[in-house]
Write a protein that holds these residues in place. Structure first.
Motif, PDB file in Angstrom:
ATOM      1  N   LYS A 244     -34.298  24.105  -8.912  1.00 48.53           N
ATOM      2  CA  LYS A 244     -33.665  24.420  -7.627  1.00 48.53           C
ATOM      3  C   LYS A 244     -32.333  23.684  -7.496  1.00 48.53           C
ATOM      4  O   LYS A 244     -31.315  24.276  -7.154  1.00 48.53           O
ATOM      5  N   ASP A 245     -32.359  22.378  -7.788  1.00 53.39           N
ATOM      6  CA  ASP A 245     -31.159  21.548  -7.605  1.00 53.39           C
ATOM      7  C   ASP A 245     -30.015  21.951  -8.535  1.00 53.39           C
ATOM      8  O   ASP A 245     -28.842  21.817  -8.173  1.00 53.39           O
ATOM      9  N   PHE A 246     -30.351  22.414  -9.734  1.00 50.26           N
ATOM     10  CA  PHE A 246     -29.323  22.731 -10.726  1.00 50.26           C
ATOM     11  C   PHE A 246     -29.194  24.235 -10.983  1.00 50.26           C
ATOM     12  O   PHE A 246     -28.498  24.655 -11.896  1.00 50.26           O
ATOM     13  N   SER A 247     -29.885  25.035 -10.181  1.00 52.17           N
ATOM     14  CA  SER A 247     -29.855  26.505 -10.310  1.00 52.17           C
ATOM     15  C   SER A 247     -30.159  26.952 -11.749  1.00 52.17           C
ATOM     16  O   SER A 247     -29.457  27.772 -12.331  1.00 52.17           O
TER      17      SER A 247
ATOM     18  N   ALA B 231     -33.050  14.762  -4.723  1.00 53.57           N
ATOM     19  CA  ALA B 231     -34.147  14.607  -5.681  1.00 53.57           C
ATOM     20  C   ALA B 231     -35.245  13.700  -5.130  1.00 53.57           C
ATOM     21  O   ALA B 231     -34.996  12.556  -4.775  1.00 53.57           O
ATOM     22  N   LEU B 232     -36.447  14.234  -5.076  1.00 55.65           N
ATOM     23  CA  LEU B 232     -37.592  13.454  -4.644  1.00 55.65           C
ATOM     24  C   LEU B 232     -38.504  13.099  -5.813  1.00 55.65           C
ATOM     25  O   LEU B 232     -39.156  12.065  -5.795  1.00 55.65           O
ATOM     26  N   ASN B 233     -38.541  13.952  -6.816  1.00 58.12           N
ATOM     27  CA  ASN B 233     -39.473  13.784  -7.925  1.00 58.12           C
ATOM     28  C   ASN B 233     -38.818  13.281  -9.205  1.00 58.12           C
ATOM     29  O   ASN B 233     -39.472  13.138 -10.230  1.00 58.12           O
ATOM     30  N   TYR B 234     -37.529  13.021  -9.149  1.00 58.64           N
ATOM     31  CA  TYR B 234     -36.797  12.464 -10.288  1.00 58.64           C
ATOM     32  C   TYR B 234     -35.585  11.725  -9.751  1.00 58.64           C
ATOM     33  O   TYR B 234     -35.235  11.859  -8.581  1.00 58.64           O
ATOM     34  N   ASN B 235     -34.945  10.918 -10.612  1.00 59.12           N
ATOM     35  CA  ASN B 235     -33.786  10.153 -10.195  1.00 59.12           C
ATOM     36  C   ASN B 235     -32.829  10.080 -11.387  1.00 59.12           C
ATOM     37  O   ASN B 235     -33.212   9.624 -12.461  1.00 59.12           O
ATOM     38  N   LEU B 236     -31.622  10.508 -11.194  1.00 58.34           N
ATOM     39  CA  LEU B 236     -30.655  10.565 -12.288  1.00 58.34           C
ATOM     40  C   LEU B 236     -29.770   9.326 -12.395  1.00 58.34           C
ATOM     41  O   LEU B 236     -28.790   9.325 -13.133  1.00 58.34           O
ATOM     42  N   ALA B 237     -30.123   8.251 -11.706  1.00 60.35           N
ATOM     43  CA  ALA B 237     -29.290   7.035 -11.730  1.00 60.35           C
ATOM     44  C   ALA B 237     -29.067   6.530 -13.155  1.00 60.35           C
ATOM     45  O   ALA B 237     -27.932   6.200 -13.533  1.00 60.35           O
ATOM     46  N   LYS B 238     -30.123   6.473 -13.973  1.00 54.70           N
ATOM     47  CA  LYS B 238     -29.968   5.988 -15.361  1.00 54.70           C
ATOM     48  C   LYS B 238     -29.116   6.951 -16.186  1.00 54.70           C
ATOM     49  O   LYS B 238     -28.313   6.519 -17.006  1.00 54.70           O
ATOM     50  N   VAL B 239     -29.298   8.234 -15.966  1.00 57.43           N
ATOM     51  CA  VAL B 239     -28.518   9.239 -16.699  1.00 57.43           C
ATOM     52  C   VAL B 239     -27.036   9.043 -16.411  1.00 57.43           C
ATOM     53  O   VAL B 239     -26.211   9.005 -17.332  1.00 57.43           O
ATOM     54  N   TYR B 240     -26.695   8.907 -15.146  1.00 56.32           N
ATOM     55  CA  TYR B 240     -25.288   8.715 -14.781  1.00 56.32           C
ATOM     56  C   TYR B 240     -24.764   7.356 -15.239  1.00 56.32           C
ATOM     57  O   TYR B 240     -23.608   7.236 -15.646  1.00 56.32           O
ATOM     58  N   ALA B 241     -25.622   6.342 -15.227  1.00 56.72           N
ATOM     59  CA  ALA B 241     -25.203   5.004 -15.659  1.00 56.72           C
ATOM     60  C   ALA B 241     -24.838   4.994 -17.149  1.00 56.72           C
ATOM     61  O   ALA B 241     -23.812   4.424 -17.530  1.00 56.72           O
ATOM     62  N   ILE B 242     -25.654   5.628 -17.984  1.00 52.24           N
ATOM     63  CA  ILE B 242     -25.365   5.597 -19.424  1.00 52.24           C
ATOM     64  C   ILE B 242     -24.263   6.585 -19.826  1.00 52.24           C
ATOM     65  O   ILE B 242     -23.694   6.452 -20.890  1.00 52.24           O
ATOM     66  N   SER B 243     -23.998   7.555 -18.954  1.00 54.69           N
ATOM     67  CA  SER B 243     -22.992   8.570 -19.302  1.00 54.69           C
ATOM     68  C   SER B 243     -21.679   8.393 -18.541  1.00 54.69           C
ATOM     69  O   SER B 243     -20.807   9.250 -18.638  1.00 54.69           O
ATOM     70  N   GLU B 244     -21.559   7.310 -17.806  1.00 51.95           N
ATOM     71  CA  GLU B 244     -20.375   7.060 -16.986  1.00 51.95           C
ATOM     72  C   GLU B 244     -20.102   8.231 -16.043  1.00 51.95           C
ATOM     73  O   GLU B 244     -18.988   8.747 -15.963  1.00 51.95           O
ATOM     74  N   ASN B 245     -21.167   8.659 -15.359  1.00 53.96           N
ATOM     75  CA  ASN B 245     -21.106   9.714 -14.342  1.00 53.96           C
ATOM     76  C   ASN B 245     -20.665  11.068 -14.875  1.00 53.96           C
ATOM     77  O   ASN B 245     -19.979  11.826 -14.187  1.00 53.96           O
TER      78      ASN B 245
ATOM     79  N   ASP C 236     -21.232  14.662 -15.417  1.00 47.27           N
ATOM     80  CA  ASP C 236     -22.078  15.735 -14.882  1.00 47.27           C
ATOM     81  C   ASP C 236     -22.582  16.675 -15.977  1.00 47.27           C
ATOM     82  O   ASP C 236     -23.705  17.172 -15.894  1.00 47.27           O
ATOM     83  N   ASP C 237     -21.760  16.938 -16.983  1.00 48.20           N
ATOM     84  CA  ASP C 237     -22.192  17.812 -18.075  1.00 48.20           C
ATOM     85  C   ASP C 237     -23.350  17.188 -18.846  1.00 48.20           C
ATOM     86  O   ASP C 237     -24.298  17.875 -19.227  1.00 48.20           O
ATOM     87  N   PHE C 238     -23.275  15.891 -19.080  1.00 48.64           N
ATOM     88  CA  PHE C 238     -24.360  15.185 -19.768  1.00 48.64           C
ATOM     89  C   PHE C 238     -25.638  15.251 -18.935  1.00 48.64           C
ATOM     90  O   PHE C 238     -26.723  15.520 -19.463  1.00 48.64           O
ATOM     91  N   ALA C 239     -25.519  15.024 -17.632  1.00 46.72           N
ATOM     92  CA  ALA C 239     -26.681  15.089 -16.742  1.00 46.72           C
ATOM     93  C   ALA C 239     -27.318  16.473 -16.791  1.00 46.72           C
ATOM     94  O   ALA C 239     -28.544  16.608 -16.859  1.00 46.72           O
ATOM     95  N   LEU C 240     -26.490  17.505 -16.801  1.00 45.20           N
ATOM     96  CA  LEU C 240     -26.991  18.875 -16.886  1.00 45.20           C
ATOM     97  C   LEU C 240     -27.730  19.095 -18.204  1.00 45.20           C
ATOM     98  O   LEU C 240     -28.787  19.734 -18.224  1.00 45.20           O
ATOM     99  N   GLN C 241     -27.193  18.570 -19.297  1.00 47.52           N
ATOM    100  CA  GLN C 241     -27.861  18.698 -20.595  1.00 47.52           C
ATOM    101  C   GLN C 241     -29.238  18.027 -20.570  1.00 47.52           C
ATOM    102  O   GLN C 241     -30.222  18.578 -21.075  1.00 47.52           O
ATOM    103  N   ILE C 242     -29.310  16.846 -19.975  1.00 47.54           N
ATOM    104  CA  ILE C 242     -30.574  16.102 -19.912  1.00 47.54           C
ATOM    105  C   ILE C 242     -31.609  16.855 -19.089  1.00 47.54           C
ATOM    106  O   ILE C 242     -32.755  17.025 -19.518  1.00 47.54           O
ATOM    107  N   VAL C 243     -31.232  17.329 -17.910  1.00 42.94           N
ATOM    108  CA  VAL C 243     -32.215  18.023 -17.070  1.00 42.94           C
ATOM    109  C   VAL C 243     -32.608  19.368 -17.667  1.00 42.94           C
ATOM    110  O   VAL C 243     -33.756  19.788 -17.549  1.00 42.94           O
ATOM    111  N   THR C 244     -31.667  20.027 -18.341  1.00 46.29           N
ATOM    112  CA  THR C 244     -31.989  21.291 -19.005  1.00 46.29           C
ATOM    113  C   THR C 244     -33.000  21.052 -20.124  1.00 46.29           C
ATOM    114  O   THR C 244     -33.978  21.793 -20.264  1.00 46.29           O
TER     115      THR C 244
END
Length: 114
Positions: free
Chosen positions: A110-113, A2-16, A18-26
Motif C-alpha cells: 500500500k505504502d509503495f504502490s 508504517a506500523l508493521n515495519y520501520n525503514l530507519a536502518k535502511v535510510y541510515a545505511i543508504s544515506e536516505n 529512496d531508490d535503495f529503500a524501494l529495492q529493499i521493500v520490493t
C-alpha cells in the motif's frame, strides 16, 4: 505511515536513498513470503536444515526493516531447528511470525504502490 515495519536502518545505511529503500521493500515483498513457505515446509516435515537455512536467510531482512518482534521470533525458530525440537513447540511462534510478515507486506504494498 508504517506500523508493521520501520525503514530507519535502511535510510541510515543508504544515506536516505529512496531508490535503495524501494529495492529493499520490493525484495522483501517478493522473496520473504516464499522463504517463509520454505520454513513452514521444514517445520511440517521436520527438515530442520531446510527450516534453518530459510530462517537464517530471512533474519537480516527482518532486522533491516525494524521488525524487532519478528526478528526475535526468527531467532527462536533458528534455535528450535538447532535443538531439533517438536513441531508443537514452534507452531505458535511461526504462526505469529507469518502473520507479522503478512501485515508488513500488505502495508508495504500500500505504502509503495507495489
Amino acid at each position: 505511515m508504517a506500523l508493521n515495519y520501520n525503514l530507519a536502518k535502511v535510510y541510515a545505511i543508504s544515506e536516505n536513498d529512496d531508490d535503495f529503500a524501494l529495492q529493499i521493500v520490493t525484495l522483501f515483498v517478493t522473496e520473504v513470503s516464499e522463504d517463509l513457505d520454505q520454513v513452514k515446509e521444514g517445520i511440517n516435515t521436520k527438515d530442520y536444515k531446510l527450516a534453518y537455512a530459510y530462517a537464517h536467510k530471512i533474519k537480516p531482512t527482518l532486522d533491516l526493516l525494524g521488525m524487532t518482534v519478528g526478528f526475535e521470533e526468527i531467532l527462536v525458530i533458528e534455535d528450535w531447528t538447532k535443538r531439533e525440537g517438536k513441531r508443537r513447540e514452534i507452531k505458535d511462534t511461526f504462526k505469529s511470525l507469518e502473520t507479522r510478515v503478512e501485515k508488513a507486506i500488505k502495508e508495504i504494498r500500500k505504502d509503495f504502490s507495489l
